[in-house]
Design an enzyme around this catalytic site. Structure first.
Site, PDB file in Angstrom:
ATOM      1  N   GLY A   1       0.756  -1.228  -0.068  1.00 13.13           N
ATOM      2  CA  GLY A   1       0.048  -0.018   0.010  1.00 13.13           C
ATOM      3  C   GLY A   1       0.891   1.310  -0.015  1.00 13.13           C
TER       4      GLY A   1
ATOM      5  N   LEU B   1       6.463   2.000   4.299  1.00 13.73           N
ATOM      6  CA  LEU B   1       7.448   2.464   3.289  1.00 13.73           C
ATOM      7  C   LEU B   1       8.141   3.551   3.618  1.00 13.73           C
ATOM      8  CD1 LEU B   1       5.659   1.317  -0.097  1.00 13.73           C
ATOM      9  CD2 LEU B   1       7.746   0.156   1.121  1.00 13.73           C
TER      10      LEU B   1
ATOM     11  N   HIS C   1      -4.345   1.181   7.498  1.00 14.78           N
ATOM     12  CA  HIS C   1      -2.991   1.655   7.671  1.00 14.78           C
ATOM     13  C   HIS C   1      -2.953   2.876   6.756  1.00 14.78           C
ATOM     14  CE1 HIS C   1       1.697   1.506   7.733  1.00 14.78           C
ATOM     15  NE2 HIS C   1       1.417   2.196   6.715  1.00 14.78           N
ATOM     16  N   GLU C   2      -3.461   2.642   5.526  1.00 12.33           N
ATOM     17  CA  GLU C   2      -3.227   3.709   4.268  1.00 12.33           C
ATOM     18  C   GLU C   2      -4.265   4.870   4.770  1.00 12.33           C
ATOM     19  OE1 GLU C   2      -0.795   3.525   2.563  1.00 12.33           O
ATOM     20  OE2 GLU C   2      -0.278   1.405   2.911  1.00 12.33           O
TER      21      GLU C   2
END
Ligand code: NI
Length: 205
Positions: free
Chosen positions: A46, A94, A137-138
């Protein structure tokens, strides 16, 4: 199409609240394509627009088997319309290269959003599957929230962050989720086998 630079924890952009997209224009479509390309090139599941320096309410997810065909999902102006249950999620991001920790998430969610063509859709993800956890999360990234704000153990989280030379958790950002913790602890007592299985899953969003 281009691969964009992913910004890292410590950059204030990650803490901003992102703005709604007013129109799914050509420029927005290019950003979506770049987000997907950047996510795939970083082997993530994601990626949210703020992570590439754009404070817009857009994120992409692909939880399909990396060995199979791609299955990109695009969420523009998303809204979580239902959430229930609780589960431990062992997450990375990330924007936090290599740093993983245990966080609290809802087990089931329902979300509505616009797709890449500006069409509304609803998506449901259940039983703490990766999709449910990745979407939460995103979605958080759009509100300036980060996975470490949901950490179950702040000492463990800080140890991991220090190991990878990342700034420590921001105590004032920690989210009070005692109600989720109670449910997770209960679940873990009843399903020790699932806890072990889940610890082996590592995905970066
Ligand atoms: Ni992330």
């Amino acid at each position: 199409m281009s691969i964009l630079k992913i910004i890292e924890y410590g950059n204030p952009i990650l803490r901003n609240k992102s703005k709604e997209v007013s129109k799914v224009s050509k420029k927005i479509k290019t950003l979506v394509t770049d987000l997907l390309e950047t996510m795939y090139s970083a082997n993530g599941v994601g990626l949210a627009a703020p992570q590439v320096g754009e404070n817009l309410r857009i994120f992409v997810v692909d939880v399909s088997d990396p060995k199979g065909p791609i299955d990109p999902l695009v969420f523009i102006n998303p809204k979580i319309i239902k959430k229930s249950g609780a589960i431990n999620s062992y997450e990375g991001c990330l924007s936090f290269p290599k740093a993983y920790t245990n966080v609290r998430r809802y087990k089931n969610i329902m979300i509505k959003a616009l797709d890449m063509n500006g069409r509304p859709f609803v998506k449901e993800a259940k039983d703490g599957e990766l999709l449910a956890r990745a979407i939460q999360h995103e979605f958080d990234h759009l509100d300036g929230k980060l996975f470490i704000d949901h950490c179950r153990n702040r000492f463990e989280a800080n140890e991991v962050l220090a190991k990878y030379n990342l700034p420590s958790i921001e105590e004032d950002k920690l989210i009070d989720e005692d109600f989720l913790e109670v449910e997770i602890v209960q679940f873990e007592k009843e399903h020790p086998d699932l806890v072990e299985k889940q610890r082996k899953e590592q995905e970066e969003c």
